[in-house]
Design a protein around this motif. Structure first.
Motif, PDB file in Angstrom:
ATOM      1  N   MET A   1       0.859  -1.168   0.000  1.00  0.00           N
ATOM      2  CA  MET A   1       0.000   0.000   0.000  1.00  0.00           C
ATOM      3  C   MET A   1       0.904   1.229   0.000  1.00  0.00           C
ATOM      4  O   MET A   1       1.836   1.330   0.779  1.00  0.00           O
ATOM      5  CB  MET A   1      -0.893  -0.012   1.251  1.00  0.00           C
ATOM      6  CG  MET A   1      -1.679   1.251   1.468  1.00  0.00           C
ATOM      7  SD  MET A   1      -2.716   1.190   2.949  1.00  0.00           S
ATOM      8  CE  MET A   1      -4.150   0.403   2.288  1.00  0.00           C
ATOM      9  N   LYS A   2       0.613   2.181  -0.843  1.00  0.00           N
ATOM     10  CA  LYS A   2       1.400   3.389  -0.971  1.00  0.00           C
ATOM     11  C   LYS A   2       0.699   4.512  -0.201  1.00  0.00           C
ATOM     12  O   LYS A   2      -0.480   4.778  -0.420  1.00  0.00           O
ATOM     13  CB  LYS A   2       1.525   3.750  -2.454  1.00  0.00           C
ATOM     14  CG  LYS A   2       2.667   4.639  -2.778  1.00  0.00           C
ATOM     15  CD  LYS A   2       2.824   4.720  -4.296  1.00  0.00           C
ATOM     16  CE  LYS A   2       4.025   5.515  -4.685  1.00  0.00           C
ATOM     17  NZ  LYS A   2       4.177   5.615  -6.129  1.00  0.00           N
ATOM     18  N   LEU A   3       1.433   5.146   0.742  1.00  0.00           N
ATOM     19  CA  LEU A   3       0.862   6.167   1.603  1.00  0.00           C
ATOM     20  C   LEU A   3       1.745   7.416   1.619  1.00  0.00           C
ATOM     21  O   LEU A   3       2.942   7.338   1.366  1.00  0.00           O
ATOM     22  CB  LEU A   3       0.740   5.665   3.039  1.00  0.00           C
ATOM     23  CG  LEU A   3      -0.166   4.462   3.287  1.00  0.00           C
ATOM     24  CD1 LEU A   3      -0.037   4.000   4.725  1.00  0.00           C
ATOM     25  CD2 LEU A   3      -1.595   4.813   2.980  1.00  0.00           C
ATOM     26  N   GLY A  24      -2.293  -4.081   5.962  1.00  0.00           N
ATOM     27  CA  GLY A  24      -2.881  -4.065   7.301  1.00  0.00           C
ATOM     28  C   GLY A  24      -2.317  -2.952   8.164  1.00  0.00           C
ATOM     29  O   GLY A  24      -3.048  -2.304   8.918  1.00  0.00           O
ATOM     30  N   TYR A  25      -1.020  -2.708   8.091  1.00  0.00           N
ATOM     31  CA  TYR A  25      -0.376  -1.655   8.871  1.00  0.00           C
ATOM     32  C   TYR A  25      -0.928  -0.289   8.468  1.00  0.00           C
ATOM     33  O   TYR A  25      -1.260   0.533   9.316  1.00  0.00           O
ATOM     34  CB  TYR A  25       1.139  -1.724   8.647  1.00  0.00           C
ATOM     35  CG  TYR A  25       1.953  -0.727   9.432  1.00  0.00           C
ATOM     36  CD1 TYR A  25       1.797  -0.572  10.811  1.00  0.00           C
ATOM     37  CD2 TYR A  25       2.910   0.043   8.802  1.00  0.00           C
ATOM     38  CE1 TYR A  25       2.558   0.325  11.528  1.00  0.00           C
ATOM     39  CE2 TYR A  25       3.683   0.948   9.517  1.00  0.00           C
ATOM     40  CZ  TYR A  25       3.505   1.089  10.877  1.00  0.00           C
ATOM     41  OH  TYR A  25       4.267   1.977  11.581  1.00  0.00           O
ATOM     42  N   GLY A  26      -1.073  -0.077   7.180  1.00  0.00           N
ATOM     43  CA  GLY A  26      -1.607   1.192   6.703  1.00  0.00           C
ATOM     44  C   GLY A  26      -3.070   1.364   7.031  1.00  0.00           C
ATOM     45  O   GLY A  26      -3.499   2.401   7.551  1.00  0.00           O
ATOM     46  N   ARG A  27      -3.868   0.346   6.748  1.00  0.00           N
ATOM     47  CA  ARG A  27      -5.322   0.422   6.910  1.00  0.00           C
ATOM     48  C   ARG A  27      -5.751   0.432   8.372  1.00  0.00           C
ATOM     49  O   ARG A  27      -6.701   1.117   8.748  1.00  0.00           O
ATOM     50  CB  ARG A  27      -5.955  -0.760   6.175  1.00  0.00           C
ATOM     51  CG  ARG A  27      -7.445  -0.748   6.121  1.00  0.00           C
ATOM     52  CD  ARG A  27      -8.018  -1.870   5.271  1.00  0.00           C
ATOM     53  NE  ARG A  27      -7.450  -3.173   5.575  1.00  0.00           N
ATOM     54  CZ  ARG A  27      -6.673  -3.873   4.744  1.00  0.00           C
ATOM     55  NH1 ARG A  27      -6.375  -3.406   3.559  1.00  0.00           N
ATOM     56  NH2 ARG A  27      -6.187  -5.049   5.089  1.00  0.00           N
ATOM     57  N   ALA A  36      -1.013   9.025   8.322  1.00  0.00           N
ATOM     58  CA  ALA A  36      -0.797   8.945   6.876  1.00  0.00           C
ATOM     59  C   ALA A  36      -2.127   9.055   6.150  1.00  0.00           C
ATOM     60  O   ALA A  36      -3.197   8.920   6.740  1.00  0.00           O
ATOM     61  CB  ALA A  36      -0.121   7.615   6.527  1.00  0.00           C
ATOM     62  N   MET A  37      -2.018   9.319   4.839  1.00  0.00           N
ATOM     63  CA  MET A  37      -3.199   9.298   3.981  1.00  0.00           C
ATOM     64  C   MET A  37      -2.842   8.509   2.724  1.00  0.00           C
ATOM     65  O   MET A  37      -1.673   8.370   2.374  1.00  0.00           O
ATOM     66  CB  MET A  37      -3.660  10.714   3.647  1.00  0.00           C
ATOM     67  CG  MET A  37      -2.673  11.548   2.900  1.00  0.00           C
ATOM     68  SD  MET A  37      -3.357  13.194   2.714  1.00  0.00           S
ATOM     69  CE  MET A  37      -2.094  13.937   1.725  1.00  0.00           C
TER      70      MET A  37
END
Length: 148
Positions: A1-3, A24-27, A36-37
């Motif tokens: 996932m790119k944040l 999972g870490y990002g979401r 983050a976005m």
């Protein structure tokens, strides 16, 4: 996932950085807490604004950071708070409390997000906290907590 990071995340990056993390870490962690976005073409245009805001808050150069570290090393920070008979606090000391105490003691104005408390401060006595002033400079502050 790119944040795109909106806050500093230890071990990951600083505001305005584009990072690749596991979904999972990002979401489940970074996005819900506002660290983050999601990266999109529209959001990429905001990166420059985020970096300008970060530069305005950051200490400009290494020399200034070392000078501020010297000031903090010589500073005696004392916090008075409510505590029980055994010396245990009602609540705990936060980074915001420490930033205000440093300012009240005549020290420099610190961003509370730069202060790192390794073990929660929940008792009276002397405690050591770290302030990340620059990527290469960290200063230690001795915080004395007394019952009041």
């Amino acid at each position: 996932m790119k944040l795109i990071l909106t806050n500093e995340v230890s071990g990951l990056g600083t505001p305005g950085d584009v990072v690749e993390v596991k979904d999972g870490y990002g979401r489940n962690y970074l996005i819900p807490r506002g660290y983050a976005m999601r990266w999109t073409r529209g959001a990429e245009k905001q990166i420059e604004t985020i970096r300008k805001a970060r530069d305005a808050r950051e200490i400009r150069d290494l020399g200034t950071a070392k000078e501020v570290a010297g000031q903090l090393g010589a500073l005696r920070v004392r916090l008075t708070t409510r505590a029980g008979e055994s010396g245990r606090l009602f609540g705990s000391i936060t980074t915001g409390d420490i930033a205000e105490a440093v300012k009240a003691a005549g020290g420099p104005i610190l961003d509370r997000r730069r202060i790192e408390i390794v073990n929660p401060i929940k008792s009276v006595g002397s405690h050591r906290v770290t302030v990340r002033l620059h990527p290469e400079v960290a200063a230690g502050i001795d915080v004395e907590v007394v019952a009041g």
